[in-house]
Design a protein around this motif. Structure first.
Motif, PDB file in Angstrom:
ATOM      1  N   ILE A 137       5.631   5.639  -8.782  1.00  0.00           N
ATOM      2  CA  ILE A 137       4.271   5.139  -9.025  1.00  0.00           C
ATOM      3  C   ILE A 137       4.146   3.718  -8.506  1.00  0.00           C
ATOM      4  N   ALA A 138       5.119   2.865  -8.818  1.00  0.00           N
ATOM      5  CA  ALA A 138       5.081   1.473  -8.354  1.00  0.00           C
ATOM      6  C   ALA A 138       5.059   1.401  -6.829  1.00  0.00           C
ATOM      7  N   LYS A 139       5.845   2.239  -6.169  1.00  0.00           N
ATOM      8  CA  LYS A 139       5.864   2.261  -4.703  1.00  0.00           C
ATOM      9  C   LYS A 139       4.499   2.665  -4.157  1.00  0.00           C
ATOM     10  N   ARG A 140       3.874   3.676  -4.765  1.00  0.00           N
ATOM     11  CA  ARG A 140       2.555   4.141  -4.324  1.00  0.00           C
ATOM     12  C   ARG A 140       1.509   3.042  -4.511  1.00  0.00           C
ATOM     13  N   VAL A 141       1.580   2.329  -5.630  1.00  0.00           N
ATOM     14  CA  VAL A 141       0.647   1.219  -5.881  1.00  0.00           C
ATOM     15  C   VAL A 141       0.844   0.135  -4.827  1.00  0.00           C
ATOM     16  N   GLN A 201      -2.370  -1.415   2.023  1.00  0.00           N
ATOM     17  CA  GLN A 201      -3.405  -0.809   2.859  1.00  0.00           C
ATOM     18  C   GLN A 201      -4.760  -1.450   2.610  1.00  0.00           C
ATOM     19  N   SER A 202      -5.051  -1.776   1.359  1.00  0.00           N
ATOM     20  CA  SER A 202      -6.352  -2.366   1.053  1.00  0.00           C
ATOM     21  C   SER A 202      -6.472  -3.759   1.640  1.00  0.00           C
ATOM     22  N   ARG A 203      -5.375  -4.450   1.806  1.00  0.00           N
ATOM     23  CA  ARG A 203      -5.399  -5.789   2.427  1.00  0.00           C
ATOM     24  C   ARG A 203      -5.645  -5.720   3.926  1.00  0.00           C
ATOM     25  N   SER A 204      -5.521  -4.528   4.511  1.00  0.00           N
ATOM     26  CA  SER A 204      -5.752  -4.346   5.946  1.00  0.00           C
ATOM     27  C   SER A 204      -7.233  -4.279   6.287  1.00  0.00           C
ATOM     28  N   TYR A 205      -8.082  -4.201   5.297  1.00  0.00           N
ATOM     29  CA  TYR A 205      -9.503  -4.032   5.510  1.00  0.00           C
ATOM     30  C   TYR A 205     -10.293  -5.133   4.808  1.00  0.00           C
TER      31      TYR A 205
END
Length: 76
Positions: A55-59, A65-69
């Motif tokens: 779960i931590a890895k997925r978060v 990814q969200s920082r890429s946008y």
């Protein structure tokens, strides 16, 4: 075919289960379970730790990814 279902619907999930049957050359989906009410974490001493790490890895991946946008959706 179950792998295709997982890739299409559960690729960002830590847990998913595909149940189905084969009829001839066709896989018939019976159930796509994305939430398990009981994960049987007590079945192995390291299971809860491994699940928490997944779960931590997925978060971490989602945050990266969200920082890429930008807010507008443009790639920065």
């Amino acid at each position: 075919q179950a792998d295709d279902i997982m890739r299409a619907s559960a690729r960002n999930s830590v847990y998913a289960r595909v149940d189905g049957v084969e009829r001839g050359d066709t896989f018939l989906l019976m159930e796509l379970e994305m939430i398990e009410p009981h994960l049987f974490l007590e079945a192995h001493p390291a299971a809860a730790t491994r699940f928490a790490q997944a779960i931590a890895k997925r978060v971490d991946i989602c945050i990266a990814q969200s920082r890429s946008y930008t807010v507008s959706g443009d790639i920065t």
